[in-house]
Design an enzyme around this catalytic site. Structure first.
Site, PDB file in Angstrom:
ATOM      1  N   HIS A  78      30.127  -2.030 -25.451  1.00  0.00           N
ATOM      2  CA  HIS A  78      28.714  -2.317 -25.176  1.00  0.00           C
ATOM      3  C   HIS A  78      28.511  -3.755 -24.669  1.00  0.00           C
ATOM      4  CE1 HIS A  78      27.697   1.260 -27.588  1.00  0.00           C
ATOM      5  NE2 HIS A  78      28.510   0.799 -28.520  1.00  0.00           N
TER       6      HIS A  78
HETATM    7  C1  BDR Z   1      25.344  -2.963 -30.263  1.00  0.00           C
HETATM    8  O1  BDR Z   1      25.267  -2.984 -31.683  1.00  0.00           O
HETATM    9  C2  BDR Z   1      26.374  -3.650 -32.210  1.00  0.00           C
HETATM   10  O2  BDR Z   1      26.928  -2.918 -33.268  1.00  0.00           O
HETATM   11  C3  BDR Z   1      27.337  -3.878 -31.083  1.00  0.00           C
HETATM   12  O3  BDR Z   1      27.998  -5.112 -31.249  1.00  0.00           O
HETATM   13  C4  BDR Z   1      26.485  -3.880 -29.861  1.00  0.00           C
HETATM   14  O4  BDR Z   1      25.975  -5.175 -29.594  1.00  0.00           O
HETATM   15  C5  BDR Z   1      25.493  -1.532 -29.793  1.00  0.00           C
HETATM   16  O5  BDR Z   1      24.418  -0.775 -30.243  1.00  0.00           O
END
Ligand code: BDR
Ligand code: CA
Length: 310
Positions: free
Chosen positions: A239
């Protein structure tokens, strides 16, 4: 080559660590500051992990500033199940011996934004508490930040609730403060980040590189992998590397102009990023572009290249 000055704001969990590592290898990018925020894990863990990861990749010169230890209004909700109790999925790396910064994230970011006179690109990859605090405390920062390349939200669905993505769910009031601030936003929601995955071959390849940075990758990702399996997705969604790689490779991403509003009141819809995509009803004064597609192959290859380089 003129480098792009970039500030990274992170709740340093496992995919944040990948994003920091990739960023540290980009010749087009000058990381002028990093700030830590509570989210995936406590502020203490996020701050330590950001420092230690930067030290591991030989970038002790990048200063890391401590930010908010909780959201603006609501209680902190963390993601130990995905990022482990230390935020790095249980992987242990050496402690950084870089000098410890004590200036608050929002003050340091404001000073840096002024120094770069409207050229600074900010990449928030955690809850938006630090950025919102900066806007509340220093309202003229909106004139100094070029754009915010944010990982957060979802046009469709969510990963904490059926409506909300983690970073926005943790601090929706902060997110809404940011979206209505007038700063240009490029948003990388789940819609695109779930397409930004490393597949099993990519994971095996990186894990086999045999350097200390790829060893961290090999040792930190089990919980995230299992969490994604529970959601019927194989591989690892990177992500937080989306806004980082967009900053230097915008041609890999496909986006649409839109307005974004964050639901801070609803119960079922709490933390939802509501977009005005494909409707005639437009939110006023919201300068966003939402990214929904990615060239996965180029993205994954660049991440592999980063890990191979150590
Ligand atoms: C986001 O939430 C976090 O757990 C990850 O680092 C990312 O930034 C994804 O939903
Ligand atoms: Ca994150």
């Amino acid at each position: 080559m003129k480098k792009i000055p970039v500030w990274i704001d992170t709740d340093t969990g496992v995919d944040d660590a990948v994003a920091l590592i990739v960023a540290s290898t980009l010749p087009e990018m000058d990381i002028v500051g990093v700030s830590a925020v509570a989210g995936n894990t406590s502020l203490e863990n996020a701050f330590r992990n950001a420092r230690d990861v930067l030290s591991l990749v030989g970038r002790k010169d990048v200063k890391v500033y401590p930010g908010a230890d909780k959201p603006l209004i609501i209680d902190l909700f963390t993601a130990e199940k995905v990022h482990g109790s230390n935020g790095l999925g249980g992987a242990i790396i050496p402690l950084s011996d870089a000098p410890i910064e004590t200036e608050k994230a929002w003050d340091a970011l404001y000073e840096k934004a002024k120094e770069y006179k409207g050229e600074l690109v900010v990449c928030p990859v955690g809850p938006l508490t630090n950025i919102a605090t900066c806007i509340i405390k220093h309202p003229d920062v909106v004139d100094y930040i070029k754009e915010l390349n944010i990982m957060g939200g979802a046009a469709i669905g969510g990963n904490v609730t059926s409506c909300a993505e983690f970073n926005i769910f943790v601090d929706p009031q902060a997110a809404e403060t940011v979206f209505r601030s007038g700063i240009k936003v490029n948003l990388f929601p789940l819609d695109v980040t779930i397409k930004a995955y490393l597949d099993d071959d990519d994971i095996a390849e990186i894990s086999s590189y045999g350097n200390k940075v790829s060893d961290l990758f090999r040792d930190s990702n089990d919980l995230l992998y299992k969490a994604q399996e529970r959601m019927s997705r194989s591989g690892l969604c990177e992500h937080d590397s989306c806004p980082i790689l967009y900053t230097v490779h915008p041609e890999w991403f496909e986006g649409h102009e839109c307005g974004i509003f964050v639901e801070t009141q609803g119960t079922i819809t709490f933390g939802k990023t509501v977009t005005d995509l494909w409707t005639d009803f437009k939110f006023e004064d919201r300068h966003c572009r939402i990214y929904l597609d990615i060239n996965r192959e180029s993205f994954a290859n660049r991440i592999k290249e980063a890990y191979r380089s150590f």
